[in-house]
Design a protein around this motif. Structure first.
Motif, PDB file in Angstrom:
ATOM      1  N   VAL A  17      78.843  19.048  11.460  1.00 16.32           N
ATOM      2  CA  VAL A  17      79.056  18.093  12.121  1.00 16.32           C
ATOM      3  C   VAL A  17      79.979  19.614  13.801  1.00 16.32           C
ATOM      4  O   VAL A  17      79.096  19.713  14.415  1.00 16.32           O
ATOM      5  N   SER A  18      80.727  20.053  13.523  1.00 14.36           N
ATOM      6  CA  SER A  18      81.645  20.896  14.459  1.00 14.36           C
ATOM      7  C   SER A  18      80.531  21.417  14.537  1.00 14.36           C
ATOM      8  O   SER A  18      80.248  22.202  16.162  1.00 14.36           O
ATOM      9  N   PHE A  19      80.173  22.197  14.107  1.00 18.33           N
ATOM     10  CA  PHE A  19      79.081  23.600  13.704  1.00 18.33           C
ATOM     11  C   PHE A  19      77.879  23.045  14.501  1.00 18.33           C
ATOM     12  O   PHE A  19      76.935  23.936  15.632  1.00 18.33           O
ATOM     13  N   HIS A  20      77.541  22.484  14.355  1.00 19.66           N
ATOM     14  CA  HIS A  20      76.416  21.563  14.844  1.00 19.66           C
ATOM     15  C   HIS A  20      75.978  21.407  16.456  1.00 19.66           C
ATOM     16  O   HIS A  20      74.941  21.200  16.545  1.00 19.66           O
ATOM     17  N   ALA A  21      77.022  20.308  16.702  1.00 24.23           N
ATOM     18  CA  ALA A  21      77.422  19.481  17.754  1.00 24.23           C
ATOM     19  C   ALA A  21      77.049  20.840  19.051  1.00 24.23           C
ATOM     20  O   ALA A  21      76.462  20.558  19.894  1.00 24.23           O
ATOM     21  N   ILE A  22      77.717  22.300  18.455  1.00 25.28           N
ATOM     22  CA  ILE A  22      77.654  22.854  20.505  1.00 25.28           C
ATOM     23  C   ILE A  22      75.998  23.258  20.931  1.00 25.28           C
ATOM     24  O   ILE A  22      76.304  23.990  22.063  1.00 25.28           O
ATOM     25  N   PHE A  23      75.022  23.278  19.403  1.00 29.00           N
ATOM     26  CA  PHE A  23      73.765  24.076  20.545  1.00 29.00           C
ATOM     27  C   PHE A  23      73.387  22.269  20.505  1.00 29.00           C
ATOM     28  O   PHE A  23      72.196  22.811  21.582  1.00 29.00           O
ATOM     29  N   PRO A  24      72.644  21.180  20.464  1.00 30.18           N
ATOM     30  CA  PRO A  24      72.518  20.028  21.049  1.00 30.18           C
ATOM     31  C   PRO A  24      72.907  20.200  22.829  1.00 30.18           C
ATOM     32  O   PRO A  24      72.333  19.713  23.169  1.00 30.18           O
ATOM     33  N   VAL A  25      74.273  19.840  22.662  1.00 30.77           N
ATOM     34  CA  VAL A  25      75.077  19.927  23.984  1.00 30.77           C
ATOM     35  C   VAL A  25      74.388  20.847  25.107  1.00 30.77           C
ATOM     36  O   VAL A  25      74.925  20.992  25.997  1.00 30.77           O
ATOM     37  N   PHE A  26      74.233  22.110  24.313  1.00 34.52           N
ATOM     38  CA  PHE A  26      73.127  23.135  25.588  1.00 34.52           C
ATOM     39  C   PHE A  26      72.069  23.109  25.585  1.00 34.52           C
ATOM     40  O   PHE A  26      71.232  22.940  26.883  1.00 34.52           O
ATOM     41  N   THR A  27      71.320  23.199  24.445  1.00 36.93           N
ATOM     42  CA  THR A  27      69.954  22.575  24.219  1.00 36.93           C
ATOM     43  C   THR A  27      69.736  21.177  25.329  1.00 36.93           C
ATOM     44  O   THR A  27      68.740  21.311  26.189  1.00 36.93           O
ATOM     45  N   ILE A  28      70.022  20.274  25.668  1.00 32.54           N
ATOM     46  CA  ILE A  28      70.271  19.074  26.433  1.00 32.54           C
ATOM     47  C   ILE A  28      69.699  19.404  27.406  1.00 32.54           C
ATOM     48  O   ILE A  28      69.068  18.964  28.461  1.00 32.54           O
ATOM     49  N   GLY A  29      71.076  20.294  28.225  1.00 30.79           N
ATOM     50  CA  GLY A  29      71.614  20.433  29.093  1.00 30.79           C
ATOM     51  C   GLY A  29      70.205  21.297  29.885  1.00 30.79           C
ATOM     52  O   GLY A  29      69.903  21.595  30.521  1.00 30.79           O
ATOM     53  N   LEU A  30      70.062  22.325  29.000  1.00 30.81           N
ATOM     54  CA  LEU A  30      68.874  23.632  29.605  1.00 30.81           C
ATOM     55  C   LEU A  30      67.388  23.122  29.825  1.00 30.81           C
ATOM     56  O   LEU A  30      67.091  23.820  30.504  1.00 30.81           O
ATOM     57  N   ALA A  31      67.481  22.402  28.735  1.00 29.12           N
ATOM     58  CA  ALA A  31      66.059  21.949  29.070  1.00 29.12           C
ATOM     59  C   ALA A  31      65.745  21.566  30.043  1.00 29.12           C
ATOM     60  O   ALA A  31      64.795  21.335  30.344  1.00 29.12           O
ATOM     61  N   SER A  32      67.124  20.498  30.292  1.00 25.07           N
ATOM     62  CA  SER A  32      66.333  19.975  31.837  1.00 25.07           C
ATOM     63  C   SER A  32      66.659  21.124  32.649  1.00 25.07           C
ATOM     64  O   SER A  32      65.652  20.903  33.888  1.00 25.07           O
ATOM     65  N   TYR A  33      67.090  21.948  32.534  1.00 23.62           N
ATOM     66  CA  TYR A  33      67.461  23.025  33.231  1.00 23.62           C
ATOM     67  C   TYR A  33      65.570  23.629  34.336  1.00 23.62           C
ATOM     68  O   TYR A  33      65.202  23.620  34.642  1.00 23.62           O
ATOM     69  N   ILE A  34      65.193  24.004  32.525  1.00 26.62           N
ATOM     70  CA  ILE A  34      64.545  24.494  32.147  1.00 26.62           C
ATOM     71  C   ILE A  34      62.824  23.828  33.027  1.00 26.62           C
ATOM     72  O   ILE A  34      62.360  24.621  34.065  1.00 26.62           O
ATOM     73  N   ALA A  35      63.004  22.655  33.456  1.00 28.76           N
ATOM     74  CA  ALA A  35      62.226  21.550  33.133  1.00 28.76           C
ATOM     75  C   ALA A  35      62.537  21.877  35.152  1.00 28.76           C
ATOM     76  O   ALA A  35      61.436  21.724  35.742  1.00 28.76           O
ATOM     77  N   VAL A  36      63.641  21.872  35.610  1.00 29.08           N
ATOM     78  CA  VAL A  36      63.683  21.548  37.257  1.00 29.08           C
ATOM     79  C   VAL A  36      62.848  23.174  37.343  1.00 29.08           C
ATOM     80  O   VAL A  36      62.425  23.569  38.807  1.00 29.08           O
ATOM     81  N   LEU A  37      62.984  24.591  36.551  1.00 32.42           N
ATOM     82  CA  LEU A  37      62.617  25.537  37.748  1.00 32.42           C
ATOM     83  C   LEU A  37      61.285  25.842  37.973  1.00 32.42           C
ATOM     84  O   LEU A  37      60.403  25.980  37.592  1.00 32.42           O
ATOM     85  N   GLU A  38      60.252  24.977  36.076  1.00 30.50           N
ATOM     86  CA  GLU A  38      59.097  24.958  36.216  1.00 30.50           C
ATOM     87  C   GLU A  38      58.601  24.211  36.929  1.00 30.50           C
ATOM     88  O   GLU A  38      57.211  24.285  38.280  1.00 30.50           O
ATOM     89  N   GLY A  39      59.192  23.228  37.263  1.00 37.32           N
ATOM     90  CA  GLY A  39      58.692  22.300  38.786  1.00 37.32           C
ATOM     91  C   GLY A  39      58.517  23.247  40.424  1.00 37.32           C
ATOM     92  O   GLY A  39      58.166  22.550  41.203  1.00 37.32           O
ATOM     93  N   LEU A  40      60.480  23.890  40.458  1.00 33.72           N
ATOM     94  CA  LEU A  40      60.025  24.964  41.509  1.00 33.72           C
ATOM     95  C   LEU A  40      59.479  25.210  41.571  1.00 33.72           C
ATOM     96  O   LEU A  40      57.818  25.592  42.631  1.00 33.72           O
ATOM     97  N   PHE A  41      58.600  26.222  40.411  1.00 36.80           N
ATOM     98  CA  PHE A  41      57.465  27.167  40.672  1.00 36.80           C
ATOM     99  C   PHE A  41      55.564  26.899  40.715  1.00 36.80           C
ATOM    100  O   PHE A  41      55.850  26.825  41.088  1.00 36.80           O
ATOM    101  N   TYR A  42      56.371  25.075  40.389  1.00 35.93           N
ATOM    102  CA  TYR A  42      54.877  24.666  40.487  1.00 35.93           C
ATOM    103  C   TYR A  42      54.453  24.701  41.658  1.00 35.93           C
ATOM    104  O   TYR A  42      53.335  24.322  42.806  1.00 35.93           O
ATOM    105  N   ARG A  43      55.760  24.216  42.402  1.00 36.24           N
ATOM    106  CA  ARG A  43      55.674  23.644  44.079  1.00 36.24           C
ATOM    107  C   ARG A  43      55.434  24.843  44.928  1.00 36.24           C
ATOM    108  O   ARG A  43      54.634  24.507  46.015  1.00 36.24           O
ATOM    109  N   THR A  44      55.815  25.451  44.706  1.00 34.08           N
ATOM    110  CA  THR A  44      55.971  26.355  45.488  1.00 34.08           C
ATOM    111  C   THR A  44      55.700  28.605  45.791  1.00 34.08           C
ATOM    112  O   THR A  44      55.568  28.942  46.180  1.00 34.08           O
TER     113      THR A  44
END
Length: 469
Positions: A17-44
């Motif tokens: 669990v300890s080994f696994h937990a560090i990956f989802p906690v990163f990908t959850i935040g990073l996925a939202s950041y990528i979505a924001v970047l894609e939104g900014l690119f689409y808009r501008t």
């Protein structure tokens, strides 16, 4: 020498669990950041946002793969090591974990392919939609996982009959008393993790002079996020702690190192808990601090660890020090967010080398804080699997021997070492190669250029418009 299958099974599950937990906690935040970047690119249509999104999508793909590989085996352990627990909780955990696969994993898997390979191959709107769906999938997944975990801490909507948990109210079981605190606490932890990793990598590139324009924008927007999220996590953590005090007072007592119920309880900054003596050694604390935080007045009574029998007490030293590591790193994150805001005000955000070097080191801190918090939560629940209703010994597989548990533990450590080493090696290569294109000249887009909107200037190198700071 007799090998204890219960102890070895606990160590094995804790490691996985300890080994696994560090990956989802990163990908959850990073996925939202990528979505924001894609939104900014689409808009501008500014190619800077596209380059940032493409780079971080590569990182996301590697970490997501490591998370999937490391997480699959956890479900097998329920059957191999904890079959009694699996059978007893099947009426709740079976459907909930199935919902996670059907509603979240399939969503992520379907749209991740479009996000990874659809750039310049599908319409820009479809690519943005894929990024949003992947981000949504990560949160849906965490919803079901944390629902299952929260129920184990604060069981509700179920009753135990003849060794089996029977659901009496699905709404109460899914939304158990601690669920929303845990869900939002983990969500903010994910944003902090993604934010500090992006800030650390951006600082590394700025020190090297690589893709300066892109990384200034990335660092600027990330620091605005951290300035809000880091203090917010402190407030939410306090609310989560009060909820835990209500439902799991012994865990809070272990976090505070408080052995006897008392008012005017000190907030211990340092102590060496001695479980055999049911006391602390070398205490250094703030008088009345724990009572003030937990009860909001100096004379508030704080529960004691010794109020429950010793066989129902968690390992106090681990919980006590893990809590202090988590809180200490959280305060350090707030300090860096405030430092960044001060440097921005002074116009030195991108040329203060000690700050940029510090951000590089801080990229690791959220992972350590998440693991420390996980230790507090799960070790603090011991000896219970389902709090107050089923202990660890009752959930163990009856036929499991110590030798079998040791063999599989060694196997997991060996395989995970290969997975982790390979993943870190590839991630290091991705970061060292940097973003595609010249360091200072952004590659153009095949799409026609429109005049930039206010969204484009919202995260310029001097801060958010219109203040210019």
């Amino acid at each position: 020498m007799d090998l204890d299958p219960l102890l070895l099974s606990r160590i094995q599950f804790a490691f996985v669990v300890s080994f696994h937990a560090i990956f989802p906690v990163f990908t959850i935040g990073l996925a939202s950041y990528i979505a924001v970047l894609e939104g900014l690119f689409y808009r501008t249509e500014d190619p800077v946002w596209s380059r940032l999104s493409e780079f971080w999508t590569k990182v996301f793909a590697v970490v997501f793969g490591m998370g999937v590989v490391s997480g699959i085996v956890m479900s097998f352990q329920f059957g191999t090591n904890w079959s009694n627990f699996s059978q007893a909780t099947a009426n709740f955990l079976g459907p909930v974990l199935s919902y996670e696969v059907v509603t979240a994993f399939f969503l992520e898997a379907a749209f991740l392919g479009v996000l990874l390979f659809g750039r310049n191959k599908v319409p820009p709107g479809a690519h943005l939609f894929a990024a949003v769906m992947v981000a949504a999938g990560t949160f849906i997944s965490s919803f079901w996982i944390l629902s299952a975990n929260s129920w184990m801490h604060t069981p509700a909507g179920a009753e135990l009959r003849d060794g089996m948990f029977h659901i009496t109210a699905w709404g109460e079981a899914i939304f158990s008393p601690s669920f929303w605190y845990r869900f939002f606490h983990m969500a903010l932890a994910s944003f902090l993790t993604g934010g500090f990793v992006v800030a650390g990598v951006s600082a590394y590139y700025l020190i090297r002079g690589h893709a300066v324009d892109a990384n200034r924008k990335a660092l600027s927007m990330t620091l605005w996020l951290l300035l809000i999220i880091a203090p917010g996590q402190l407030v939410l953590g306090d609310m989560h702690g009060l909820n835990t005090l209500e439902h799991q007072p012994t865990k809070v007592a272990a976090m505070e190192g408080n052995w006897e119920r008392q008012g005017y309880a000190p907030l211990l900054l340092f102590a060496i808990p001695d479980q055999d003596a049911q006391a602390n050694h070398f205490e250094i604390g703030i008088p009345g601090g724990a009572s003030l935080i937990l009860k909001h007045h100096l004379d508030g009574e704080v529960p004691g660890i010794s109020e429950v029998p010793r066989d129902e007490q968690p390992p106090v030293a681990i919980v006590f020090w893990s809590f202090r590591v988590m809180v200490g790193l959280g305060l350090l994150m707030i300090a860096f967010a405030v430092w960044g805001a001060w440097l921005r005000w002074k116009g030195r955000l991108y040329d203060c080398r000690p700050f940029l070097q510090g951000l590089r080191l801080m990229a690791v801190s959220p992972f350590v804080a998440v693991l420390a918090g996980w230790f507090v939560t799960e070790i603090g629940r011991a000896p219970w699997l389902v709090h107050g209703l089923m202990d660890q010994a009752a959930g163990l597989t009856p036929s499991l021997t110590g030798g079998m548990a040791l063999f599989t533990l060694i196997g997991y450590v060996a395989v995970y070492a290969v997975v982790f080493t390979s993943g870190v090696y590839y991630l290091t290569r991705v970061v060292r190669e940097g973003m595609e294109g010249a360091p200072e000249t952004e590659q153009g887009s095949d799409r026609p250029k429109r005049p930039l909107s206010a969204v484009h200037t919202a995260f310029d190198e001097n801060g958010p418009a219109p203040s210019g700071r």
